[in-house]
Design a protein around this motif. Structure first.
Motif, PDB file in Angstrom:
ATOM      1  N   ILE A 178       0.876  -1.208   0.217  1.00 16.18           N
ATOM      2  CA  ILE A 178       0.133   0.011  -0.065  1.00 16.18           C
ATOM      3  C   ILE A 178       0.877   1.315  -0.004  1.00 16.18           C
ATOM      4  CG2 ILE A 178      -1.638   1.278   1.306  1.00 16.18           C
ATOM      5  CD1 ILE A 178      -2.773  -1.295   2.356  1.00 16.18           C
ATOM      6  N   LEU A 179       1.830   1.521   1.092  1.00 16.81           N
ATOM      7  CA  LEU A 179       2.505   2.457   1.015  1.00 16.81           C
ATOM      8  C   LEU A 179       3.572   2.625   0.098  1.00 16.81           C
ATOM      9  CD1 LEU A 179       2.847   2.944   5.057  1.00 16.81           C
ATOM     10  CD2 LEU A 179       1.260   4.053   3.443  1.00 16.81           C
ATOM     11  N   ALA A 180       4.314   1.472  -0.528  1.00 18.72           N
ATOM     12  CA  ALA A 180       5.021   1.741  -1.595  1.00 18.72           C
ATOM     13  C   ALA A 180       4.423   2.503  -2.966  1.00 18.72           C
ATOM     14  CB  ALA A 180       5.498   0.549  -1.891  1.00 18.72           C
ATOM     15  N   VAL A 181       2.987   1.898  -3.207  1.00 19.33           N
ATOM     16  CA  VAL A 181       2.525   2.479  -4.356  1.00 19.33           C
ATOM     17  C   VAL A 181       2.030   3.827  -4.015  1.00 19.33           C
ATOM     18  CG1 VAL A 181       0.020   1.983  -5.496  1.00 19.33           C
ATOM     19  CG2 VAL A 181       1.584   0.088  -5.198  1.00 19.33           C
ATOM     20  N   VAL A 182       1.373   4.182  -2.898  1.00 17.72           N
ATOM     21  CA  VAL A 182       0.828   5.558  -2.574  1.00 17.72           C
ATOM     22  C   VAL A 182       1.896   6.395  -2.843  1.00 17.72           C
ATOM     23  CG1 VAL A 182      -0.394   6.979  -1.086  1.00 17.72           C
ATOM     24  CG2 VAL A 182      -1.057   4.815  -1.358  1.00 17.72           C
ATOM     25  N   GLN A 183       3.399   6.137  -2.213  1.00 12.82           N
ATOM     26  CA  GLN A 183       4.249   7.112  -2.223  1.00 12.82           C
ATOM     27  C   GLN A 183       5.190   7.238  -3.382  1.00 12.82           C
ATOM     28  OE1 GLN A 183       5.069   9.111   0.437  1.00 12.82           O
ATOM     29  NE2 GLN A 183       2.984   8.585   1.324  1.00 12.82           N
ATOM     30  N   GLN A 184       5.207   6.173  -4.210  1.00 14.65           N
ATOM     31  CA  GLN A 184       6.038   5.979  -5.239  1.00 14.65           C
ATOM     32  C   GLN A 184       5.313   6.033  -6.774  1.00 14.65           C
ATOM     33  OE1 GLN A 184       9.539   5.615  -5.251  1.00 14.65           O
ATOM     34  NE2 GLN A 184       9.546   5.452  -2.841  1.00 14.65           N
ATOM     35  N   LEU A 185       4.025   5.937  -6.918  1.00 16.82           N
ATOM     36  CA  LEU A 185       3.187   5.917  -7.929  1.00 16.82           C
ATOM     37  C   LEU A 185       3.422   7.258  -8.924  1.00 16.82           C
ATOM     38  CD1 LEU A 185       1.604   4.293  -9.756  1.00 16.82           C
ATOM     39  CD2 LEU A 185      -0.454   5.276  -8.850  1.00 16.82           C
ATOM     40  N   ASN A 186       3.435   8.243  -8.297  1.00 15.97           N
ATOM     41  CA  ASN A 186       3.644   9.755  -8.790  1.00 15.97           C
ATOM     42  C   ASN A 186       4.748   9.744  -9.489  1.00 15.97           C
ATOM     43  OD1 ASN A 186       1.687  12.076  -8.831  1.00 15.97           O
ATOM     44  ND2 ASN A 186       1.141  11.231  -6.693  1.00 15.97           N
ATOM     45  N   LEU A 187       6.130   9.294  -9.031  1.00 13.58           N
ATOM     46  CA  LEU A 187       7.274   9.474  -9.504  1.00 13.58           C
ATOM     47  C   LEU A 187       7.476   8.509 -10.946  1.00 13.58           C
ATOM     48  CD1 LEU A 187       9.668   9.553  -6.521  1.00 13.58           C
ATOM     49  CD2 LEU A 187       9.313  11.578  -7.981  1.00 13.58           C
ATOM     50  N   PHE A 188       6.824   7.442 -10.670  1.00 12.89           N
ATOM     51  CA  PHE A 188       6.857   6.423 -11.909  1.00 12.89           C
ATOM     52  C   PHE A 188       5.931   6.961 -12.938  1.00 12.89           C
ATOM     53  CE2 PHE A 188       4.511   2.751 -13.992  1.00 12.89           C
ATOM     54  CZ  PHE A 188       5.567   2.473 -14.701  1.00 12.89           C
ATOM     55  N   LEU A 189       4.888   7.502 -12.557  1.00 10.53           N
ATOM     56  CA  LEU A 189       3.966   7.944 -13.797  1.00 10.53           C
ATOM     57  C   LEU A 189       4.359   9.364 -14.608  1.00 10.53           C
ATOM     58  CD1 LEU A 189       0.523   7.493 -12.201  1.00 10.53           C
ATOM     59  CD2 LEU A 189       1.268   6.091 -13.751  1.00 10.53           C
ATOM     60  N   GLN A 190       5.291   9.785 -13.680  1.00  5.27           N
ATOM     61  CA  GLN A 190       6.152  11.218 -14.565  1.00  5.27           C
ATOM     62  C   GLN A 190       7.478  10.524 -14.996  1.00  5.27           C
ATOM     63  OE1 GLN A 190       5.251  15.094 -12.136  1.00  5.27           O
ATOM     64  NE2 GLN A 190       4.599  13.734 -10.763  1.00  5.27           N
ATOM     65  N   SER A 191       7.812   9.346 -14.789  1.00  7.74           N
ATOM     66  CA  SER A 191       9.045   9.094 -15.476  1.00  7.74           C
ATOM     67  C   SER A 191       8.930   8.859 -16.994  1.00  7.74           C
ATOM     68  CB  SER A 191       9.510   7.765 -14.781  1.00  7.74           C
ATOM     69  OG  SER A 191       8.634   6.511 -15.302  1.00  7.74           O
ATOM     70  N   PRO A 192      10.117   9.033 -17.705  1.00 15.06           N
ATOM     71  CA  PRO A 192       9.946   8.938 -18.922  1.00 15.06           C
ATOM     72  C   PRO A 192       9.592   7.798 -19.675  1.00 15.06           C
ATOM     73  CG  PRO A 192      12.441   9.633 -18.262  1.00 15.06           C
ATOM     74  CD  PRO A 192      11.619   9.240 -16.904  1.00 15.06           C
ATOM     75  N   ARG A 193       9.363   6.565 -18.802  1.00 19.66           N
ATOM     76  CA  ARG A 193       8.939   5.612 -19.515  1.00 19.66           C
ATOM     77  C   ARG A 193       7.348   5.795 -19.786  1.00 19.66           C
ATOM     78  NH1 ARG A 193       8.795  -0.467 -16.539  1.00 19.66           N
ATOM     79  NH2 ARG A 193       6.969  -1.383 -17.575  1.00 19.66           N
ATOM     80  N   VAL A 194       6.558   6.606 -18.713  1.00 19.26           N
ATOM     81  CA  VAL A 194       5.181   6.686 -18.873  1.00 19.26           C
ATOM     82  C   VAL A 194       4.748   8.167 -19.454  1.00 19.26           C
ATOM     83  CG1 VAL A 194       2.978   6.886 -17.682  1.00 19.26           C
ATOM     84  CG2 VAL A 194       4.795   5.257 -16.948  1.00 19.26           C
ATOM     85  N   GLY A 195       5.692   9.136 -18.802  1.00 19.35           N
ATOM     86  CA  GLY A 195       5.694  10.389 -19.347  1.00 19.35           C
ATOM     87  C   GLY A 195       4.421  11.295 -18.941  1.00 19.35           C
ATOM     88  N   LEU A 196       3.664  11.051 -17.859  1.00 21.01           N
ATOM     89  CA  LEU A 196       2.338  11.778 -17.606  1.00 21.01           C
ATOM     90  C   LEU A 196       2.991  13.254 -17.059  1.00 21.01           C
ATOM     91  CD1 LEU A 196      -0.162   9.090 -16.395  1.00 21.01           C
ATOM     92  CD2 LEU A 196      -0.075   9.864 -18.587  1.00 21.01           C
ATOM     93  N   SER A 197       1.728  14.108 -17.340  1.00 24.33           N
ATOM     94  CA  SER A 197       2.113  15.321 -16.622  1.00 24.33           C
ATOM     95  C   SER A 197       1.668  15.400 -14.940  1.00 24.33           C
ATOM     96  CB  SER A 197       1.130  16.502 -17.438  1.00 24.33           C
ATOM     97  OG  SER A 197      -0.129  16.186 -17.096  1.00 24.33           O
ATOM     98  N   LEU A 198       1.859  16.453 -14.479  1.00 25.15           N
ATOM     99  CA  LEU A 198       1.743  16.575 -13.230  1.00 25.15           C
ATOM    100  C   LEU A 198       0.267  16.640 -12.944  1.00 25.15           C
ATOM    101  CD1 LEU A 198       2.655  17.266 -10.114  1.00 25.15           C
ATOM    102  CD2 LEU A 198       2.555  19.668 -10.847  1.00 25.15           C
ATOM    103  N   THR A 199      -0.486  17.301 -13.856  1.00 26.78           N
ATOM    104  CA  THR A 199      -2.157  17.362 -13.512  1.00 26.78           C
ATOM    105  C   THR A 199      -2.530  15.915 -13.766  1.00 26.78           C
ATOM    106  OG1 THR A 199      -2.023  19.511 -14.658  1.00 26.78           O
ATOM    107  CG2 THR A 199      -4.047  18.154 -14.627  1.00 26.78           C
ATOM    108  N   ALA A 200      -2.045  15.110 -14.589  1.00 25.40           N
ATOM    109  CA  ALA A 200      -2.764  13.748 -14.792  1.00 25.40           C
ATOM    110  C   ALA A 200      -2.257  12.942 -13.567  1.00 25.40           C
ATOM    111  CB  ALA A 200      -1.865  13.000 -15.892  1.00 25.40           C
ATOM    112  N   THR A 201      -1.026  12.914 -13.128  1.00 23.69           N
ATOM    113  CA  THR A 201      -0.652  12.306 -11.910  1.00 23.69           C
ATOM    114  C   THR A 201      -1.507  12.568 -10.562  1.00 23.69           C
ATOM    115  OG1 THR A 201       1.249  13.654 -11.747  1.00 23.69           O
ATOM    116  CG2 THR A 201       1.508  11.632 -13.116  1.00 23.69           C
ATOM    117  N   ALA A 202      -1.840  13.861 -10.592  1.00 20.59           N
ATOM    118  CA  ALA A 202      -2.703  14.096  -9.536  1.00 20.59           C
ATOM    119  C   ALA A 202      -3.856  13.814  -9.483  1.00 20.59           C
ATOM    120  CB  ALA A 202      -2.642  16.038  -9.312  1.00 20.59           C
ATOM    121  N   ASN A 203      -4.371  13.633 -10.538  1.00 20.47           N
ATOM    122  CA  ASN A 203      -5.680  13.289 -10.722  1.00 20.47           C
ATOM    123  C   ASN A 203      -5.952  11.666 -10.439  1.00 20.47           C
ATOM    124  OD1 ASN A 203      -6.798  15.710 -11.606  1.00 20.47           O
ATOM    125  ND2 ASN A 203      -6.331  15.277 -13.684  1.00 20.47           N
ATOM    126  N   ILE A 204      -4.661  11.007 -11.037  1.00 16.41           N
ATOM    127  CA  ILE A 204      -4.866   9.809 -10.771  1.00 16.41           C
ATOM    128  C   ILE A 204      -4.616   9.385  -9.209  1.00 16.41           C
ATOM    129  CG2 ILE A 204      -3.355   7.623 -11.104  1.00 16.41           C
ATOM    130  CD1 ILE A 204      -2.840   8.690 -13.993  1.00 16.41           C
TER     131      ILE A 204
END
Length: 427
Positions: free
Chosen positions: A256-282
């Protein structure tokens, strides 16, 4: 307000104002530390030029280790010191921590801020608010606590949405200072203006019962008589069930805590490349799904054996973990919905299962130990996920370990189905 709530026949019970303040406390403290801070991580690391992603894992590990390690001290102080003073101390620690955070220029300052956040969580979050609600409610304690725990998820929804536009318009430092104002100008005044430790301070009884009725006795966790059914802590430690339960709680919170704390960094990494707005919404979507999980699985646990509902929650986490192994921008929202739903249920069921497994005799002491165990599990999840991501250059290895932890949690939950009927004492 106090007079209108104490007169006979009054329809409004002051205890629900206590619930509102406790929910606000969980929203601001737990909601910020667990679901709110991740929106800051990517801008922070970029601004400071930090390329070592394990810095975030180490920092969040410190928060949860400090919080868990001081949980016993916090519980022992309840009833011995002024509760408003204790909660205010926690708020001040968090407020100072956020100020230091907003001025940080190196990892050492980030670590110091997270230590203060952990200190604040110990004295102003789950443990003191659980005790407070237990004083004000007896028959409706479950419903009241359910609303209070939901504050964590509400914080995970609202704080990213509050911080994101401030980060984009100004910067992460300004946004963090703005968020910290919730502590100084909203939560602290609410604690001092509204919180009363016992209903008798206003001439009231728990649940709004009429004075002198059998339902009017306040039963705080520290007041549980020794002759209630259940095991002592020493007896619980001698059962296999305690260790299986601890394994289930630790590995579930690892995930739980690994995902909640680290998911934003992964989604904004070059591999996924989502914006700050998109990751905040997720992130907010996950928080919303966790509310549904808390309410839904909490409702089911009142009607069906909790051990089976716990198994379902762990099963949902495990199934969501399969999406994590190959997460993309397209699957991010389905993952957030599924994982949030499962983790919301697991968060509630872990607390409920302690009484289910071990009874009420020394519930507070056993819950304190379990809290430390699950906190250590969650802290390790943050730390190891960050370290593995840094070593491998991406999150593949770290998220594989998260999935592995969810599988272990499910297996442990399955074993509990066999152990609980044999060992548990009816609560």
């Amino acid at each position: 307000m106090a007079q209108t709530t104490t007169r006979e026949g009054a329809k409004f019970f002051y205890g629900w104002l206590i619930v509102a303040v406790s929910t606000l406390a969980m929203l601001v403290t737990n909601g910020l530390a667990i679901g709110g801070l991740p929106v800051f991580f990517k801008p922070l690391l970029t601004d400071l030029g930090i390329t070592d992603r394990s810095v975030i894992g180490t920092a969040t590990m410190l928060t949860f280790l400090i919080s868990g390690g001081l949980s016993s001290l916090s519980g022992n102080l309840l009833g011995r010191v002024n509760l408003r003073g204790l909660m205010s101390f926690g708020c001040v620690a968090m407020g100072i921590g956020l100020f230091i955070y907003s001025r940080a220029h190196n990892p050492t300052q980030i670590y110091l801020a997270h230590i203060l956040l952990g200190l604040g969580l110990s004295f102003s979050a789950l443990i003191p608010n659980t005790w407070l609600i237990s004083n004000w409610f007896k028959r409706q304690r479950g419903s009241a606590l359910g609303l209070v725990v939901m504050g964590t998820s509400l914080g995970g929804i609202l704080i990213p949405q509050l911080a994101r536009p401030l980060i984009e318009k100004y910067n992460w430092r300004v946004a963090m200072l703005a968020v910290s104002m919730l502590i100084w100008f909203v939560l602290l005044p609410a604690i001092w203006l509204i919180v009363q430790v016992h209903p008798r301070e206003l001439g009231l009884e728990p649940d709004g019962a009429a004075p002198g009725t059998n339902d009017s006795a306040t039963v705080a966790p520290t007041d549980v008589p020794a002759n209630l059914p259940g095991l002592t802590l020493g007896e619980a430690l001698r059962t296999p069930m305690f260790y299986v339960f601890s394994l289930c709680a630790a590995t579930a919170f690892y995930s739980i805590l690994a995902v909640v704390q680290q998911l934003n960094l992964f989604l904004q990494s070059p591999r996924v490349g989502l914006s700050l707005t998109a990751t905040a919404n997720i992130q907010s979507t996950m928080g919303a799904a966790s509310i549904v999980g808390k309410l839904g699985f909490g409702w089911l646990s009142d009607r069906f054996p909790k051990v089976w509902i716990n198994l379902i929650c762990c099963g949902v986490l495990c199934l969501a973990g399969t999406l994590l192994l190959s997460l993309t921008a397209a699957s991010a929202y389905p993952f957030a919905l599924a994982f949030g739903f499962g983790y919301g249920g697991a968060f509630v069921l872990v607390q409920l299962m302690v009484a289910e497994c071990f009874g009420l005799r020394e519930l507070g002491r056993i819950l304190g130990v379990i809290t430390v165990v699950e906190t250590v599990g969650g802290a390790l999840g943050n730390f190891l996920t960050g370290k593995l991501a840094q070593a491998a250059g991406d999150y593949s290895a770290g998220f594989t370990a998260v999935f592995g932890a969810s599988v272990i949690a499910f297996v442990a939950a399955l074993l509990l189905v066999k152990l609980v009927p044999k060992r548990a004492v009816a609560s």
